[in-house]
Design a protein around this motif. Structure first.
Motif, mmCIF file in Angstrom:
data_model
loop_
_atom_site.group_PDB
_atom_site.id
_atom_site.type_symbol
_atom_site.label_atom_id
_atom_site.label_comp_id
_atom_site.label_asym_id
_atom_site.label_seq_id
_atom_site.Cartn_x
_atom_site.Cartn_y
_atom_site.Cartn_z
ATOM 1 N N GLY A 85 67.317 26.674 52.889
ATOM 2 C CA GLY A 85 67.158 25.232 52.903
ATOM 3 C C GLY A 85 66.073 24.768 51.957
ATOM 4 O O GLY A 85 65.161 25.511 51.611
ATOM 5 N N ALA A 86 66.187 23.510 51.515
ATOM 6 C CA ALA A 86 65.150 22.933 50.676
ATOM 7 C C ALA A 86 63.837 22.925 51.451
ATOM 8 O O ALA A 86 63.794 22.590 52.620
ATOM 9 C CB ALA A 86 65.535 21.511 50.269
ATOM 10 N N SER A 87 62.759 23.293 50.781
ATOM 11 C CA SER A 87 61.501 23.516 51.484
ATOM 12 C C SER A 87 60.390 22.657 50.907
ATOM 13 O O SER A 87 60.431 22.249 49.747
ATOM 14 C CB SER A 87 61.104 24.992 51.379
ATOM 15 O OG SER A 87 59.802 25.199 51.879
ATOM 16 N N ALA A 88 59.397 22.413 51.754
ATOM 17 C CA ALA A 88 58.200 21.726 51.279
ATOM 18 C C ALA A 88 57.525 22.508 50.166
ATOM 19 O O ALA A 88 56.788 21.936 49.357
ATOM 20 C CB ALA A 88 57.225 21.526 52.439
ATOM 21 N N ARG A 89 57.771 23.805 50.090
ATOM 22 C CA ARG A 89 57.167 24.614 49.028
ATOM 23 C C ARG A 89 57.699 24.240 47.647
ATOM 24 O O ARG A 89 57.097 24.585 46.645
ATOM 25 C CB ARG A 89 57.430 26.094 49.290
ATOM 26 C CG ARG A 89 56.657 26.674 50.464
ATOM 27 C CD ARG A 89 56.841 28.170 50.523
ATOM 28 N NE ARG A 89 56.046 28.785 51.575
ATOM 29 C CZ ARG A 89 56.485 29.008 52.802
ATOM 30 N NH1 ARG A 89 57.723 28.664 53.121
ATOM 31 N NH2 ARG A 89 55.704 29.575 53.704
ATOM 32 N N GLY A 90 58.826 23.544 47.586
ATOM 33 C CA GLY A 90 59.406 23.226 46.293
ATOM 34 C C GLY A 90 59.096 21.835 45.783
ATOM 35 O O GLY A 90 59.646 21.420 44.754
ATOM 36 N N VAL A 91 58.236 21.083 46.469
ATOM 37 C CA VAL A 91 57.968 19.716 46.024
ATOM 38 C C VAL A 91 57.111 19.718 44.757
ATOM 39 O O VAL A 91 56.336 20.649 44.510
ATOM 40 C CB VAL A 91 57.276 18.894 47.132
ATOM 41 C CG1 VAL A 91 58.137 18.834 48.380
ATOM 42 C CG2 VAL A 91 55.889 19.437 47.461
ATOM 43 N N GLY A 92 57.255 18.656 43.979
ATOM 44 C CA GLY A 92 56.465 18.541 42.758
ATOM 45 C C GLY A 92 55.287 17.609 42.881
ATOM 46 O O GLY A 92 54.421 17.573 42.000
ATOM 47 N N LEU A 93 55.246 16.822 43.972
ATOM 48 C CA LEU A 93 54.157 15.873 44.171
ATOM 49 C C LEU A 93 53.695 15.927 45.616
ATOM 50 O O LEU A 93 54.502 15.855 46.542
ATOM 51 C CB LEU A 93 54.626 14.443 43.857
ATOM 52 C CG LEU A 93 53.594 13.335 44.102
ATOM 53 C CD1 LEU A 93 52.433 13.431 43.110
ATOM 54 C CD2 LEU A 93 54.244 11.955 44.026
ATOM 55 N N VAL A 94 52.389 16.063 45.805
ATOM 56 C CA VAL A 94 51.763 16.001 47.120
ATOM 57 C C VAL A 94 50.805 14.818 47.124
ATOM 58 O O VAL A 94 49.936 14.705 46.253
ATOM 59 C CB VAL A 94 51.005 17.299 47.458
ATOM 60 C CG1 VAL A 94 50.234 17.154 48.767
ATOM 61 C CG2 VAL A 94 51.978 18.472 47.540
ATOM 62 N N VAL A 95 50.986 13.931 48.104
ATOM 63 C CA VAL A 95 50.135 12.747 48.233
ATOM 64 C C VAL A 95 49.270 12.907 49.475
ATOM 65 O O VAL A 95 49.786 13.145 50.578
ATOM 66 C CB VAL A 95 50.973 11.458 48.346
ATOM 67 C CG1 VAL A 95 50.056 10.243 48.476
ATOM 68 C CG2 VAL A 95 51.891 11.304 47.142
#
Length: 431
Positions: A352-362
């Motif tokens: 599954g798509a994971s938070a590990r693959g995000v490109g932006l963290v706010v």
């Protein structure tokens, strides 16, 4: 020039953003202490002198407390749980299977504002859903068996509003049973119409309507009728809408996913909108499906009201136990919340798509907004070095601070002023 005052009524602070309606230009931000005896006073203080229409979200009084009653724990109850989280509710209880007297007492003790009643796929077995509707419609016996502020001692009616989002084949009958008992009931589409397909949007809208009618429309926060006109959503719901807009703005990026980490005084919330392509590719891998927009809330991770519980959680995770420094507390809350969010993602199934693959963290929350930039940067580096999971989220991602608290405001604008919502968040991306 038409101006809008977008207000977030929190448990401690009421935060307001004055926004140009046509473009989303941020004109001014303010905050005032929330006035728990009547939250309208805090709104008026935060917006004093502004010639603008007010639209608001609220998490005052602990936000929306929701209980899920499902068919069985691993499928329908879990689907309801995820739908509730996507609606910005704080899930205070999950029950699965046939409700008996003991289960009803546990449900009542959780003191929910709303019950989400789910069960069965469309056209599937409806016996448990019907049984649970009848159980909720029956009187509860004994003092203390009714949720807070409802009913009387002795024989207590189940007066908490119920959203029915189960098997549509029996939805009308289930709603009729509850309504005949005097229970406020709202029908919605099934959160799990087929095995493997999660459909939370109808239930999410129904939960929002119940929140506005019974929580905001009641007298718990204020008897002033203006509050009902102003408030459009529970705050986490508005923030989640803002995060979705932010993800749309980044749709063409190499790593378009977005994660928002909001560290508050009482809770720490993680919002995640992973990359759409990966999301779609993974839908077949989990029994309940992967929600496109995710939120986890940690009620024991906060830098003020929950500080002692946060220290305990940090120790349980093998982290240094923070003292009283707000940023140190915020850093610990960030690490623990991200670790827990990743554990929750494991339930979505492999691939599954994971938070590990995000490109932006706010990063959001006063501990980050009010800290010196160098101190925040150092805290981010320490979180990124965490080998328990949190570091994997920040690795390779761009990290920004929502210094003017615009995500909730953007969510309040997203429905009828999408250009303004996009314009407001473009400023965050430009930081």
């Amino acid at each position: 020039m038409t101006l809008l005052a977008c207000v977030d009524i929190g448990s401690t602070w009421t935060k307001a953003a004055l926004v140009e309606a046509a473009t989303g230009r941020l004109v001014e931000t303010r905050q005032a202490p929330t006035t728990p005896e009547d939250v309208v006073a805090g709104v008026l203080a935060a917006t004093e002198g502004w010639d603008a229409a007010v639209r608001a979200c609220s998490s005052a009084g602990g936000g929306l407390r929701l209980a899920v009653v499902g068919y069985e724990e691993l499928i329908s109850a879990e689907a309801g749980h995820r739908a509730a989280l996507s609606a910005g509710a704080r899930v205070v209880h999950v029950a699965a299977g046939r409700l008996d007297a003991a289960a009803l007492e546990q449900l009542a003790a959780a003191a929910p504002d709303v019950v989400l009643l789910v069960g069965g796929t469309d056209g599937g077995d409806a016996t448990v859903l019907r049984h649970n509707a009848a159980a909720l419609a029956a009187p509860l016996q004994g003092p203390g068996a009714s949720p807070r502020g409802l009913g009387r001692s002795g024989v207590l009616p189940w007066a908490v509003p119920v959203v029915v989002a189960g098997n549509v084949a029996v939805r009308a009958g289930v709603c009729a049973v509850l309504a005949a008992a005097g229970t406020p009931v709202t029908p919605a589409d099934n959160v799990l119409p087929d095995i493997g397909r999660l459909a939370p949007e109808s239930a999410r809208a129904a939960i929002r309507d119940v929140f506005l009618t019974h929580v905001i429309g009641g007298a718990r926060l204020s008897a002033d009728p203006r509050l009902r006109r102003w408030v459009r959503a529970v705050t986490p719901d508005a923030v989640l809408d803002g995060v979705a807009v932010l993800a749309e703005l980044r749709a063409g990026a190499e790593a378009p996913g977005v994660l928002v980490l909001d560290v508050g005084g009482a809770t720490t919330d993680v919002y995640c909108v992973p990359a759409v392509d990966a999301e779609q590719a993974s839908l077949h891998r989990a029994a309940v499906g992967v929600p496109a927009r995710r939120r986890t809330v940690e009620g024991d991770l906060g830098v003020h009201a929950s500080a002692d519980a946060l220290r305990q959680a940090a120790g349980d995770e093998g982290l240094p136990v923070p003292g009283d420094d707000p940023l140190a507390l915020g850093e610990a809350a960030a690490v623990v919340a991200l670790r827990r969010h990743l554990r929750a993602e494991a339930a979505y199934g492999p691939g599954g798509a994971s938070a590990r693959g995000v490109g932006l963290v706010v990063l959001s929350g006063g501990v980050f907004r009010h800290a010196a930039p160098a101190a925040t940067a150092a805290a981010v580096q320490r979180v990124a070095a965490d080998r328990g999971g949190a570091g994997g989220v920040l690795a390779g991602a761009r990290v920004v601070v929502d210094g003017r608290y615009v995500l909730a405001a953007a969510g309040l604008l997203a429905g009828d002023a999408p250009a303004a919502a996009s314009g407001l968040l473009s400023g965050l991306l430009a930081r």
